[in-house]
Scaffold this motif. Structure first.
Motif, PDB file in Angstrom:
ATOM      1  N   THR A  27      10.781   3.562  50.649  1.00 34.67           N
ATOM      2  CA  THR A  27      10.912   3.181  49.464  1.00 34.67           C
ATOM      3  C   THR A  27       8.992   3.178  49.200  1.00 34.67           C
ATOM      4  O   THR A  27       8.894   4.008  48.337  1.00 34.67           O
ATOM      5  N   ASP A  28       8.799   2.225  49.928  1.00 36.32           N
ATOM      6  CA  ASP A  28       7.201   2.563  49.866  1.00 36.32           C
ATOM      7  C   ASP A  28       6.650   3.643  50.041  1.00 36.32           C
ATOM      8  O   ASP A  28       5.233   3.675  49.814  1.00 36.32           O
ATOM      9  N   PHE A  29       6.746   4.330  51.481  1.00 38.45           N
ATOM     10  CA  PHE A  29       6.531   5.946  51.732  1.00 38.45           C
ATOM     11  C   PHE A  29       6.713   6.648  51.060  1.00 38.45           C
ATOM     12  O   PHE A  29       5.379   7.797  50.870  1.00 38.45           O
ATOM     13  N   LYS A  30       7.746   6.567  50.164  1.00 40.50           N
ATOM     14  CA  LYS A  30       7.831   7.614  49.077  1.00 40.50           C
ATOM     15  C   LYS A  30       7.087   7.545  48.028  1.00 40.50           C
ATOM     16  O   LYS A  30       6.772   8.969  47.249  1.00 40.50           O
ATOM     17  N   ALA A  31       7.333   6.168  47.051  1.00 45.20           N
ATOM     18  CA  ALA A  31       6.393   6.085  46.336  1.00 45.20           C
ATOM     19  C   ALA A  31       4.294   6.753  46.935  1.00 45.20           C
ATOM     20  O   ALA A  31       3.997   7.007  46.085  1.00 45.20           O
ATOM     21  N   GLY A  32       4.501   6.293  48.278  1.00 50.20           N
ATOM     22  CA  GLY A  32       2.474   6.533  48.568  1.00 50.20           C
ATOM     23  C   GLY A  32       2.673   8.276  48.687  1.00 50.20           C
ATOM     24  O   GLY A  32       1.905   9.077  48.065  1.00 50.20           O
ATOM     25  N   LEU A  37       1.586  13.226  46.510  1.00 47.81           N
ATOM     26  CA  LEU A  37       1.747  14.647  45.884  1.00 47.81           C
ATOM     27  C   LEU A  37       1.021  15.236  44.917  1.00 47.81           C
ATOM     28  O   LEU A  37       0.513  15.880  44.015  1.00 47.81           O
ATOM     29  N   ARG A  38       0.493  13.859  43.703  1.00 48.31           N
ATOM     30  CA  ARG A  38       0.802  13.614  42.346  1.00 48.31           C
ATOM     31  C   ARG A  38      -1.263  14.167  42.239  1.00 48.31           C
ATOM     32  O   ARG A  38      -1.526  14.433  41.085  1.00 48.31           O
ATOM     33  N   SER A  39      -1.736  13.365  43.385  1.00 46.80           N
ATOM     34  CA  SER A  39      -2.909  13.973  43.350  1.00 46.80           C
ATOM     35  C   SER A  39      -3.996  14.965  43.853  1.00 46.80           C
ATOM     36  O   SER A  39      -4.632  15.005  43.962  1.00 46.80           O
ATOM     37  N   TRP A  40      -2.998  15.391  44.319  1.00 45.04           N
ATOM     38  CA  TRP A  40      -2.905  16.592  44.850  1.00 45.04           C
ATOM     39  C   TRP A  40      -3.851  17.533  44.105  1.00 45.04           C
ATOM     40  O   TRP A  40      -2.956  18.712  42.949  1.00 45.04           O
ATOM     41  N   SER A  41      -5.462  18.063  44.170  1.00 44.77           N
ATOM     42  CA  SER A  41      -5.575  19.215  43.638  1.00 44.77           C
ATOM     43  C   SER A  41      -4.859  20.357  43.019  1.00 44.77           C
ATOM     44  O   SER A  41      -5.023  20.728  41.759  1.00 44.77           O
ATOM     45  N   ALA A  42      -4.739  20.829  44.174  1.00 45.00           N
ATOM     46  CA  ALA A  42      -3.887  22.191  44.374  1.00 45.00           C
ATOM     47  C   ALA A  42      -2.894  22.212  43.242  1.00 45.00           C
ATOM     48  O   ALA A  42      -2.545  23.167  42.393  1.00 45.00           O
ATOM     49  N   LEU A  43      -2.214  21.906  44.125  1.00 50.22           N
ATOM     50  CA  LEU A  43      -0.536  21.175  43.426  1.00 50.22           C
ATOM     51  C   LEU A  43      -0.988  20.320  41.768  1.00 50.22           C
ATOM     52  O   LEU A  43      -0.217  21.309  41.130  1.00 50.22           O
ATOM     53  N   ASP A 111      -1.729  14.951  57.209  1.00 50.67           N
ATOM     54  CA  ASP A 111      -2.106  13.321  57.933  1.00 50.67           C
ATOM     55  C   ASP A 111      -1.980  12.914  57.421  1.00 50.67           C
ATOM     56  O   ASP A 111      -1.397  11.333  57.618  1.00 50.67           O
ATOM     57  N   LEU A 112      -1.949  12.774  56.075  1.00 43.53           N
ATOM     58  CA  LEU A 112      -1.670  11.408  54.925  1.00 43.53           C
ATOM     59  C   LEU A 112      -0.322  10.842  55.189  1.00 43.53           C
ATOM     60  O   LEU A 112       0.572   9.805  55.448  1.00 43.53           O
ATOM     61  N   ILE A 113       0.373  11.892  55.010  1.00 42.02           N
ATOM     62  CA  ILE A 113       1.603  11.520  54.754  1.00 42.02           C
ATOM     63  C   ILE A 113       2.709  11.480  55.827  1.00 42.02           C
ATOM     64  O   ILE A 113       3.101  10.332  56.231  1.00 42.02           O
ATOM     65  N   VAL A 114       2.025  12.272  56.780  1.00 36.57           N
ATOM     66  CA  VAL A 114       2.413  11.701  58.357  1.00 36.57           C
ATOM     67  C   VAL A 114       1.981  10.377  58.871  1.00 36.57           C
ATOM     68  O   VAL A 114       2.769   9.360  59.349  1.00 36.57           O
ATOM     69  N   ASP A 124       4.606  -1.535  58.178  1.00 29.00           N
ATOM     70  CA  ASP A 124       3.627  -1.549  57.783  1.00 29.00           C
ATOM     71  C   ASP A 124       3.185  -0.512  56.733  1.00 29.00           C
ATOM     72  O   ASP A 124       3.026   0.788  56.237  1.00 29.00           O
ATOM     73  N   VAL A 125       3.205  -1.393  55.364  1.00 27.71           N
ATOM     74  CA  VAL A 125       3.308  -0.357  54.036  1.00 27.71           C
ATOM     75  C   VAL A 125       1.813  -0.631  53.342  1.00 27.71           C
ATOM     76  O   VAL A 125       1.175  -0.923  52.263  1.00 27.71           O
ATOM     77  N   SER A 126       0.874  -1.030  54.159  1.00 28.71           N
ATOM     78  CA  SER A 126      -0.818  -1.055  53.909  1.00 28.71           C
ATOM     79  C   SER A 126      -1.732  -0.469  53.531  1.00 28.71           C
ATOM     80  O   SER A 126      -2.053  -0.150  52.929  1.00 28.71           O
ATOM     81  N   LEU A 127      -1.443   0.691  53.639  1.00 35.85           N
ATOM     82  CA  LEU A 127      -1.925   2.513  53.618  1.00 35.85           C
ATOM     83  C   LEU A 127      -1.926   3.018  52.911  1.00 35.85           C
ATOM     84  O   LEU A 127      -2.161   3.071  51.484  1.00 35.85           O
TER      85      LEU A 127
END
Length: 127
Positions: A27-32, A37-43, A111-114, A124-127
Motif C-alpha cells: 500500500t505504501d509502495f502504491k502511494a509512493g 508519477l504525479r510529480s514527474w514533470s514530463a507526465l 530506478d525509484l519505482i524499483v 522497509d517503507v522509509s524510502l
C-alpha cells in the motif's frame, strides 16, 4: 488474499495484482509510486497540456495501473527490472502523448519505482 489478472497495455503481458489491506507495505509502495508519477514533470505537463488528447488524464491513470500490474506485491522481486520499466515509460510517453524524452527522467523514475518496490518487499517503507 484476493487477486486479479490484468493485461498491460504497455507490454501486452498478463500479470496478477493483489488487493490492498492496511499495514501492507505494498500500500505504501502504491502511494509512493502515485506520488512519483504525479510529480514527474514530463507526465504532469503532458496531462496538463492535453498532449494525449481529451483522455490525457485517463492515459496517465492507465500508466499507473500498468505499472502496478507488474509491481503487484505478490513477490518481493519485481516482474520487470529497472531497464525494462525505463523502456516502457519511454514508449508509453511517446505513443500516448507524443513526448520524446531526452532528459533521463524516465531512468530516474524507473530506478525509484524499483527501489521502492524492493524496499517495501523487505518491509522497509522509509524510502
Amino acid at each position: 488474499m484476493n487477486t486479479t489478472n490484468t493485461t498491460s497495455a504497455i507490454t501486452g503481458t498478463t500479470a496478477t495484482t493483489t488487493n490492498d489491506s492496511p499495514n501492507n507495505p505494498y500500500t505504501d509502495f502504491k502511494a509512493g509510486t502515485t506520488a512519483a508519477l504525479r510529480s514527474w514533470s514530463a507526465l504532469r505537463t503532458a496531462v496538463e497540456q492535453s498532449w494525449g488528447g481529451s483522455h490525457s488524464a485517463s492515459k496517465a491513470e492507465d500508466l499507473r495501473s500498468n505499472i502496478f500490474a507488474f509491481f503487484d506485491g505478490t513477490s518481493p522481486k519485481p516482474k520487470m527490472d529497472s531497464f525494462e520499466l525505463e523502456e516502457n515509460l519511454l514508449g508509453y510517453m511517446e505513443d500516448e502523448f507524443g513526448v520524446v524524452l531526452e532528459d533521463g527522467s524516465e531512468r530516474e523514475l524507473a530506478d525509484l519505482i524499483v527501489r521502492m518496490y524492493e524496499a517495501c518487499g523487505r518491509g522497509d517503507v522509509s524510502l
